[in-house]
Design a protein around this motif. Structure first.
Motif, PDB file in Angstrom:
ATOM      1  N   SER A 249       9.591  -4.946  12.537  1.00 44.35           N
ATOM      2  CA  SER A 249       9.286  -6.367  12.434  1.00 44.35           C
ATOM      3  C   SER A 249      10.555  -7.184  12.614  1.00 44.35           C
ATOM      4  O   SER A 249      11.615  -6.809  12.135  1.00 44.35           O
ATOM      5  CB  SER A 249       8.666  -6.675  11.071  1.00 44.35           C
TER       6      SER A 249
ATOM      7  N   HIS B 254       0.433 -13.913  -6.937  1.00 44.78           N
ATOM      8  CA  HIS B 254      -0.818 -14.452  -6.398  1.00 44.78           C
ATOM      9  C   HIS B 254      -1.429 -15.282  -7.518  1.00 44.78           C
ATOM     10  O   HIS B 254      -1.931 -14.728  -8.501  1.00 44.78           O
ATOM     11  CB  HIS B 254      -1.751 -13.312  -5.974  1.00 44.78           C
TER      12      HIS B 254
ATOM     13  N   ILE C 212       6.760  -4.583   1.439  1.00 40.13           N
ATOM     14  CA  ILE C 212       7.039  -5.856   2.108  1.00 40.13           C
ATOM     15  C   ILE C 212       8.130  -5.684   3.155  1.00 40.13           C
ATOM     16  O   ILE C 212       8.830  -4.679   3.184  1.00 40.13           O
ATOM     17  CB  ILE C 212       7.463  -6.946   1.096  1.00 40.13           C
TER      18      ILE C 212
ATOM     19  N   ASP D  88       7.270 -10.903   4.202  1.00 43.03           N
ATOM     20  CA  ASP D  88       5.937 -10.640   4.727  1.00 43.03           C
ATOM     21  C   ASP D  88       5.387  -9.391   4.072  1.00 43.03           C
ATOM     22  O   ASP D  88       6.125  -8.436   3.838  1.00 43.03           O
ATOM     23  CB  ASP D  88       5.962 -10.401   6.241  1.00 43.03           C
ATOM     24  N   ILE D  89       4.101  -9.390   3.820  1.00 35.25           N
ATOM     25  CA  ILE D  89       3.441  -8.182   3.350  1.00 35.25           C
ATOM     26  C   ILE D  89       3.366  -7.235   4.537  1.00 35.25           C
ATOM     27  O   ILE D  89       3.080  -7.665   5.659  1.00 35.25           O
ATOM     28  CB  ILE D  89       2.028  -8.509   2.832  1.00 35.25           C
ATOM     29  N   HIS D  90       3.640  -5.962   4.320  1.00 31.71           N
ATOM     30  CA  HIS D  90       3.605  -4.993   5.418  1.00 31.71           C
ATOM     31  C   HIS D  90       2.221  -5.021   6.052  1.00 31.71           C
ATOM     32  O   HIS D  90       1.204  -4.989   5.356  1.00 31.71           O
ATOM     33  CB  HIS D  90       3.935  -3.594   4.905  1.00 31.71           C
ATOM     34  N   TYR D  91       2.186  -5.093   7.369  1.00 32.85           N
ATOM     35  CA  TYR D  91       0.925  -5.278   8.082  1.00 32.85           C
ATOM     36  C   TYR D  91      -0.090  -4.158   7.839  1.00 32.85           C
ATOM     37  O   TYR D  91      -1.298  -4.372   7.937  1.00 32.85           O
ATOM     38  CB  TYR D  91       1.173  -5.443   9.585  1.00 32.85           C
TER      39      TYR D  91
ATOM     40  N   GLU E 280      -1.978  -5.208   4.393  1.00 35.19           N
ATOM     41  CA  GLU E 280      -2.359  -6.605   4.130  1.00 35.19           C
ATOM     42  C   GLU E 280      -3.764  -6.718   3.536  1.00 35.19           C
ATOM     43  O   GLU E 280      -3.965  -7.451   2.559  1.00 35.19           O
ATOM     44  CB  GLU E 280      -2.286  -7.434   5.412  1.00 35.19           C
ATOM     45  N   ASN E 281      -4.721  -6.028   4.116  1.00 30.52           N
ATOM     46  CA  ASN E 281      -6.103  -6.120   3.625  1.00 30.52           C
ATOM     47  C   ASN E 281      -6.219  -5.610   2.201  1.00 30.52           C
ATOM     48  O   ASN E 281      -6.867  -6.239   1.352  1.00 30.52           O
ATOM     49  CB  ASN E 281      -7.057  -5.343   4.537  1.00 30.52           C
ATOM     50  N   GLU E 282      -5.598  -4.462   1.917  1.00 31.17           N
ATOM     51  CA  GLU E 282      -5.635  -3.904   0.571  1.00 31.17           C
ATOM     52  C   GLU E 282      -4.995  -4.851  -0.434  1.00 31.17           C
ATOM     53  O   GLU E 282      -5.490  -5.029  -1.548  1.00 31.17           O
ATOM     54  CB  GLU E 282      -4.936  -2.538   0.516  1.00 31.17           C
ATOM     55  N   TYR E 283      -3.888  -5.468  -0.040  1.00 29.48           N
ATOM     56  CA  TYR E 283      -3.206  -6.415  -0.918  1.00 29.48           C
ATOM     57  C   TYR E 283      -4.122  -7.597  -1.248  1.00 29.48           C
ATOM     58  O   TYR E 283      -4.241  -7.989  -2.415  1.00 29.48           O
ATOM     59  CB  TYR E 283      -1.902  -6.925  -0.292  1.00 29.48           C
ATOM     60  N   GLU E 284      -4.752  -8.173  -0.225  1.00 30.96           N
ATOM     61  CA  GLU E 284      -5.625  -9.328  -0.437  1.00 30.96           C
ATOM     62  C   GLU E 284      -6.774  -8.996  -1.388  1.00 30.96           C
ATOM     63  O   GLU E 284      -7.089  -9.772  -2.290  1.00 30.96           O
ATOM     64  CB  GLU E 284      -6.171  -9.844   0.903  1.00 30.96           C
TER      65      GLU E 284
END
Length: 138
Positions: A2, A18, A28, A38-41, A44-48
């Motif tokens: 990144s 959050h 990150i 940035d949250i590692h791509y 991202e879904n798991e984090y959200e």
């Protein structure tokens, strides 16, 4: 790998907030120049999902590693630098990459990119000087 503002981001784990919930050990990417996080791509879904559930439950703190299985995900493999490296080595690596990019920007005559890279080099040089001062004052 990144990139942010011309510098490669450093892979690490950190704590993110959050709303009122602190989520620890989140993979990150951190920019050593502008300090963007940035949250590692790959997560991202798991984090959200975890962040929403934790917030909904009113949890003050959550450990990401306890709730999300990260096996098989090579999260920090593609990072050029990692947080456990010597900070001076990281800065030198970032300067080398910026100089390589500046050389290429000159070859393709991209004046705007050259200006951005020069600005970045000034910031990295300042960071290197601060690290050198800390080492000599210890």
């Amino acid at each position: 790998m990144s990139f942010c503002c011309g510098a490669s981001m450093i892979g690490t784990k950190g704590t993110l907030k959050h709303f009122r919930t602190h989520i620890h050990n989140v993979p990150i990417m951190f920019c050593p120049v502008c300090h963007r996080v940035d949250i590692h791509y790959l997560i991202e879904n798991e984090y959200e999902i975890l962040a929403e559930y934790a917030h909904g439950d009113g949890a003050a703190e959550v450990d990401f590693q306890e709730y999300v299985d990260q096996e098989g995900k090579a999260l920090l493999e593609n990072c050029v630098n990692h947080e456990n490296e010597d900070p001076m080595a990281v800065v030198h690596s970032q300067i080398d990459m910026a100089l390589d990019l500046l050389s290429f920007a000159k070859q393709i005559e991209d004046a705007e990119w050259q200006q951005l890279l020069k600005k970045r080099l000034v910031m990295l040089g300042s960071r290197r000087n601060k690290l050198q001062q800390r080492r000599t004052s210890v």
